[in-house]
Design a protein around this motif. Structure first.
Motif, PDB file in Angstrom:
ATOM      1  N   ALA A 145      93.733 -23.207  87.274  1.00  0.00           N
ATOM      2  CA  ALA A 145      93.289 -23.283  85.884  1.00  0.00           C
ATOM      3  C   ALA A 145      91.837 -23.733  85.812  1.00  0.00           C
ATOM      4  N   VAL A 146      91.506 -24.750  86.607  1.00  0.00           N
ATOM      5  CA  VAL A 146      90.161 -25.330  86.575  1.00  0.00           C
ATOM      6  C   VAL A 146      89.088 -24.281  86.839  1.00  0.00           C
ATOM      7  N   ASN A 147      89.293 -23.461  87.886  1.00  0.00           N
ATOM      8  CA  ASN A 147      88.224 -22.519  88.219  1.00  0.00           C
ATOM      9  C   ASN A 147      88.102 -21.378  87.208  1.00  0.00           C
ATOM     10  N   GLN A 148      89.063 -21.294  86.284  1.00  0.00           N
ATOM     11  CA  GLN A 148      88.908 -20.329  85.191  1.00  0.00           C
ATOM     12  C   GLN A 148      87.746 -20.717  84.273  1.00  0.00           C
ATOM     13  N   TRP A 149      87.617 -22.021  83.980  1.00  0.00           N
ATOM     14  CA  TRP A 149      86.477 -22.452  83.162  1.00  0.00           C
ATOM     15  C   TRP A 149      85.161 -21.988  83.796  1.00  0.00           C
ATOM     16  N   HIS A 150      85.068 -22.159  85.125  1.00  0.00           N
ATOM     17  CA  HIS A 150      83.827 -21.859  85.837  1.00  0.00           C
ATOM     18  C   HIS A 150      83.488 -20.371  85.778  1.00  0.00           C
ATOM     19  N   VAL A 151      84.463 -19.545  86.135  1.00  0.00           N
ATOM     20  CA  VAL A 151      84.147 -18.117  86.208  1.00  0.00           C
ATOM     21  C   VAL A 151      84.010 -17.505  84.822  1.00  0.00           C
ATOM     22  N   ALA A 152      84.770 -17.988  83.853  1.00  0.00           N
ATOM     23  CA  ALA A 152      84.639 -17.442  82.505  1.00  0.00           C
ATOM     24  C   ALA A 152      83.244 -17.697  81.939  1.00  0.00           C
ATOM     25  N   ALA A 153      82.643 -18.829  82.329  1.00  0.00           N
ATOM     26  CA  ALA A 153      81.288 -19.124  81.869  1.00  0.00           C
ATOM     27  C   ALA A 153      80.256 -18.169  82.474  1.00  0.00           C
ATOM     28  N   LEU A 154      80.617 -17.491  83.580  1.00  0.00           N
ATOM     29  CA  LEU A 154      79.732 -16.492  84.186  1.00  0.00           C
ATOM     30  C   LEU A 154      79.865 -15.121  83.532  1.00  0.00           C
ATOM     31  N   ARG A 155      80.872 -14.939  82.712  1.00  0.00           N
ATOM     32  CA  ARG A 155      81.097 -13.733  81.901  1.00  0.00           C
ATOM     33  C   ARG A 155      81.225 -12.436  82.712  1.00  0.00           C
ATOM     34  N   PRO A 156      82.142 -12.374  83.651  1.00  0.00           N
ATOM     35  CA  PRO A 156      82.373 -11.095  84.339  1.00  0.00           C
ATOM     36  C   PRO A 156      82.853 -10.036  83.342  1.00  0.00           C
ATOM     37  N   PRO A 157      82.321  -8.820  83.393  1.00  0.00           N
ATOM     38  CA  PRO A 157      82.628  -7.817  82.376  1.00  0.00           C
ATOM     39  C   PRO A 157      84.103  -7.440  82.255  1.00  0.00           C
ATOM     40  N   HIS A 158      84.856  -7.479  83.351  1.00  0.00           N
ATOM     41  CA  HIS A 158      86.260  -7.064  83.293  1.00  0.00           C
ATOM     42  C   HIS A 158      87.220  -8.206  82.955  1.00  0.00           C
ATOM     43  N   LEU A 159      86.692  -9.387  82.739  1.00  0.00           N
ATOM     44  CA  LEU A 159      87.552 -10.500  82.338  1.00  0.00           C
ATOM     45  C   LEU A 159      87.895 -10.360  80.863  1.00  0.00           C
ATOM     46  N   ALA A 160      89.205 -10.301  80.564  1.00  0.00           N
ATOM     47  CA  ALA A 160      89.645 -10.041  79.192  1.00  0.00           C
ATOM     48  C   ALA A 160      90.249 -11.265  78.510  1.00  0.00           C
ATOM     49  N   ALA A 161      90.786 -12.221  79.272  1.00  0.00           N
ATOM     50  CA  ALA A 161      91.414 -13.399  78.674  1.00  0.00           C
ATOM     51  C   ALA A 161      91.727 -14.402  79.772  1.00  0.00           C
ATOM     52  N   ILE A 162      91.768 -15.697  79.398  1.00  0.00           N
ATOM     53  CA  ILE A 162      92.125 -16.745  80.354  1.00  0.00           C
ATOM     54  C   ILE A 162      93.176 -17.661  79.743  1.00  0.00           C
ATOM     55  N   CYS A 163      94.108 -18.100  80.592  1.00  0.00           N
ATOM     56  CA  CYS A 163      95.122 -19.075  80.207  1.00  0.00           C
ATOM     57  C   CYS A 163      94.995 -20.265  81.149  1.00  0.00           C
ATOM     58  N   VAL A 164      94.360 -21.319  80.654  1.00  0.00           N
ATOM     59  CA  VAL A 164      94.050 -22.503  81.461  1.00  0.00           C
ATOM     60  C   VAL A 164      95.194 -23.496  81.292  1.00  0.00           C
ATOM     61  N   TRP A 165      96.101 -23.530  82.254  1.00  0.00           N
ATOM     62  CA  TRP A 165      97.306 -24.345  82.150  1.00  0.00           C
ATOM     63  C   TRP A 165      97.104 -25.646  82.938  1.00  0.00           C
ATOM     64  N   GLU A 166      96.880 -26.729  82.228  1.00  0.00           N
ATOM     65  CA  GLU A 166      96.652 -28.047  82.812  1.00  0.00           C
ATOM     66  C   GLU A 166      95.493 -28.010  83.804  1.00  0.00           C
ATOM     67  N   GLY A 167      94.289 -27.874  83.273  1.00  0.00           N
ATOM     68  CA  GLY A 167      93.115 -27.788  84.121  1.00  0.00           C
ATOM     69  C   GLY A 167      91.956 -28.600  83.575  1.00  0.00           C
ATOM     70  N   PHE A 168      91.438 -29.524  84.374  1.00  0.00           N
ATOM     71  CA  PHE A 168      90.310 -30.342  83.929  1.00  0.00           C
ATOM     72  C   PHE A 168      89.053 -29.500  83.822  1.00  0.00           C
ATOM     73  N   ALA A 169      88.029 -30.042  83.151  1.00  0.00           N
ATOM     74  CA  ALA A 169      86.790 -29.302  82.954  1.00  0.00           C
ATOM     75  C   ALA A 169      85.568 -30.024  83.511  1.00  0.00           C
ATOM     76  N   ASP A 170      85.527 -31.352  83.404  1.00  0.00           N
ATOM     77  CA  ASP A 170      84.362 -32.144  83.792  1.00  0.00           C
ATOM     78  C   ASP A 170      84.652 -32.806  85.137  1.00  0.00           C
ATOM     79  N   TYR A 171      83.943 -32.381  86.174  1.00  0.00           N
ATOM     80  CA  TYR A 171      84.234 -32.874  87.523  1.00  0.00           C
ATOM     81  C   TYR A 171      84.050 -34.379  87.622  1.00  0.00           C
ATOM     82  N   TYR A 172      83.000 -34.905  87.004  1.00  0.00           N
ATOM     83  CA  TYR A 172      82.727 -36.337  87.079  1.00  0.00           C
ATOM     84  C   TYR A 172      83.732 -37.129  86.246  1.00  0.00           C
ATOM     85  N   ARG A 173      83.845 -36.818  84.958  1.00  0.00           N
ATOM     86  CA  ARG A 173      84.624 -37.650  84.037  1.00  0.00           C
ATOM     87  C   ARG A 173      86.124 -37.411  84.131  1.00  0.00           C
ATOM     88  N   ASP A 174      86.529 -36.193  84.452  1.00  0.00           N
ATOM     89  CA  ASP A 174      87.949 -35.863  84.468  1.00  0.00           C
ATOM     90  C   ASP A 174      88.595 -36.077  85.826  1.00  0.00           C
TER      91      ASP A 174
END
Length: 571
Positions: A145-174
């Protein structure tokens, strides 16, 4: 079932630098163009759930027998979908071993920019395969789930949707430094869960029961070669007390995410994922986004019939263009938590929940109570490594609900140049017994947790709110012994309905919360109420600084208070 699938093992996926990652592809036997459910991670695509984590699998299936029904379970994989429950509905399921893990060669460096770039290349590869309809969705728990945040921010053209199931976002704080305090999770996680399937372990490790291949690749490297071919996440964190470039590389720019998003978080994920699911939902730039907050373990909600139905409804909308009602779903669903592992579903239009009454409860040291009016008093001393100072919300004759962010405003002094503040919200029944809850990584968690190193008290004024303080962690301000400082401490999002006759307590102390220790087979730690997210490293918390006496101050001009998200129409 498996006989209705075509399975391609160890398919080569080329990366832009010439390296080849390996994927397993589960697809319908009938040729055609299908939407893709993709995941990439370091846990070994060939490691069967039941073999790698037998007690977790057994406990999950005993609690929810439906998980093991209508499938042979041959392809169950840790924190990933069961293809036997997806391929018959017209999906292709793709599992990729990330660089340096499983059957994919390379340097193992989890959650790096290189890994995010690899994920991008995997998405683009999957989007143009002859069995693909060009729409790729990402789905998985935790790391997947976590690495979905990362790759979605890169905007790959064929990415259509993400389901982030229990995934932190902030490496330092989370993940690694709660309130600036280093937690003990990273070293055990990497060395006991990731390194065991590092590419090059070869035949010394697990064997894929479906292929007979070594899960960690055919190459067999020496221990020295393996060490040289992987990063040192724990060492890097220990060397970096402050937020900076290293953590920024591992923290995505959520505002760049634009694909439809479904973020599913766990109230009991305190210490790793809960904060990230909420922050990701709020901060993502997507115009179509949904949040769901549930309870129970880290795995069960994902694999139950309810969880799969939610996932398929979401992806059916955005990968298949189904008119299945998802677009009429309100933005937020909270499974409001009650004692006894009872949850009631409620839909809301936004987060924080509309209609939240942010209620201040002032700390009263005379009665050790949380009151509606501030109280002045002499400073109260407590030993940091002792039982702390407790304040109780008066028992009510009606149910009260608190769902959302919480925060604690304090004035504190230390006898040294720093202090670590640990905050706990606990629930007690009418007999005075603590009521705990099944957490994602611990069977007995409290209602809420928060942390702050006093020298890290500086706030980012642009990102802070009264109910969610945001600390910069870049400019430490040592304390002057005996001189009080103001602290605003974030308590991670929570939900609790306090029944009539029950009591909510706030505890301020200088160490981790502890209840009874429980040994769990296959776990990397002994549970004590916070899972593996303890804070005991002597180099990060030297006794001469943190094993000391602190004082809480009660200045009537700036009284201490607990800010809670009260929902007046309590369930």
């Amino acid at each position: 079932m498996s006989t209705d699938m075509t399975i391609d093992w160890d398919v080569e996926v080329p990366m832009r630098d010439g390296l080849v990652l390996r994927a397993d592809v589960f697809r319908p036997q009938e040729s055609g163009n299908y939407p893709v459910i993709l995941a990439m991670g370091p846990y070994g695509k060939g490691l069967h759930f039941e073999e790698g984590f037998p007690s977790y699998w057994r406990d999950m299936v005993e609690a929810f027998p439906e998980i093991a029904e209508n499938t042979s379970n041959r392809y169950q994989n840790w924190e990933l979908v069961d293809p036997e429950k997806w391929v018959p509905d017209g999906y292709v399921c793709v599992r990729v071993d990330s660089r340096g893990a499983g059957r994919s060669p390379g340097f193992l460096d989890p959650q790096s920019q290189i890994e995010a770039r690899d994920f991008y290349d995997c998405i683009e590869w999957a989007g143009v395969q002859p069995w693909s309809n060009g729409k790729v969705g990402l789905l998985g728990i935790s790391y997947y789930a976590v690495n979905q945040w990362h790759v979605a921010a890169l905007r790959p053209p064929h990415l259509a949707a993400i389901c982030v199931w229990e995934g932190f976002a902030d490496y330092y704080r989370d993940k690694v430094r709660h309130g600036g305090i280093m937690n003990d999770f990273l070293d055990g996680w990497f060395n006991k869960q990731v390194v065991r399937v590092q590419h090059g372990v070869g035949g010394r490790g697990f064997i894929d029961p479906n292929t007979g291949y070594p899960v960690a690749g055919d190459d067999q490297l020496s221990e020295q070669e393996l060490r040289e071919n992987r990063g040192d996440p724990a060492g890097n964190v220990k060397a970096r007390q402050l937020d900076g470039a290293y953590y920024a590389e591992r923290t995505p720019d959520l505002s760049r995410i634009e694909v439809p998003l479904f973020s599913a978080g766990n109230w009991g994920g305190m210490g790793l994922h809960t904060r990230g699911n909420v922050e990701g939902f709020v901060a993502a730039g997507s115009t179509q986004k949904w949040l769901e907050m549930h309870g129970d373990t880290h795995f069960s909600p994902f694999y139950t019939d309810r969880g799969i139905a939610l996932q398929k409804q979401f992806f059916g909308t955005f990968l298949k263009k189904e008119d299945n009602g998802w677009l009429d779903r309100p933005a937020v669903e909270v499974l409001v938590r009650h004692p006894g592992e009872k949850f009631t579903s409620r839909f809301e239009d936004a987060w924080p929940l509309p209609g939240t009454v942010w209620t201040k409860f002032y700390l009263d040291p005379h009665e050790n109570a949380l009151t509606n009016e501030p109280k002045s008093a002499e400073p109260v001393a407590y030993h940091a490594m002792g039982e702390g100072v407790r304040f109780s919300l008066p028992v009510a004759d009606h149910a009260r609900e608190f769902t959302g962010h919480a925060a604690l405003h304090l004035s504190l002094s230390s006898s040294t140049v720093d202090a670590d503040v640990f905050v706990v919200l606990q629930l007690f029944d009418p007999q005075g017994e603590e009521v705990t809850f099944i957490g994602s990584n611990d069977p007995k968690v409290p209602v809420g947790l928060g942390w702050l190193r006093a020298s890290h008290r500086a706030l980012d004024p642009d990102r802070s709110t009264p109910y969610r303080p945001y600390h910069t962690h870049k400019d430490p301000q040592p304390l002057e012994p005996g001189v009080p400082v103001t602290l605003d401490i974030e308590i991670w999002p929570t939900s609790i309905v306090i029944p009539s006759g029950y009591r909510l307590d706030l505890v301020v102390l200088g160490r981790d919360y502890k209840n009874s220790e429980i040994e769990i087979a296959d776990a990397m730690y002994t549970t004590q109420g916070v899972g593996p997210f303890t804070h005991t490293d002597p180099a990060d918390r030297p006794a001469e600084v943190f094993d000391t006496v602190n004082h809480l101050h009660f200045d009537p001009a700036d009284p201490p208070y607990l800010l809670l998200p009260e929902i007046k129409a309590a369930n």
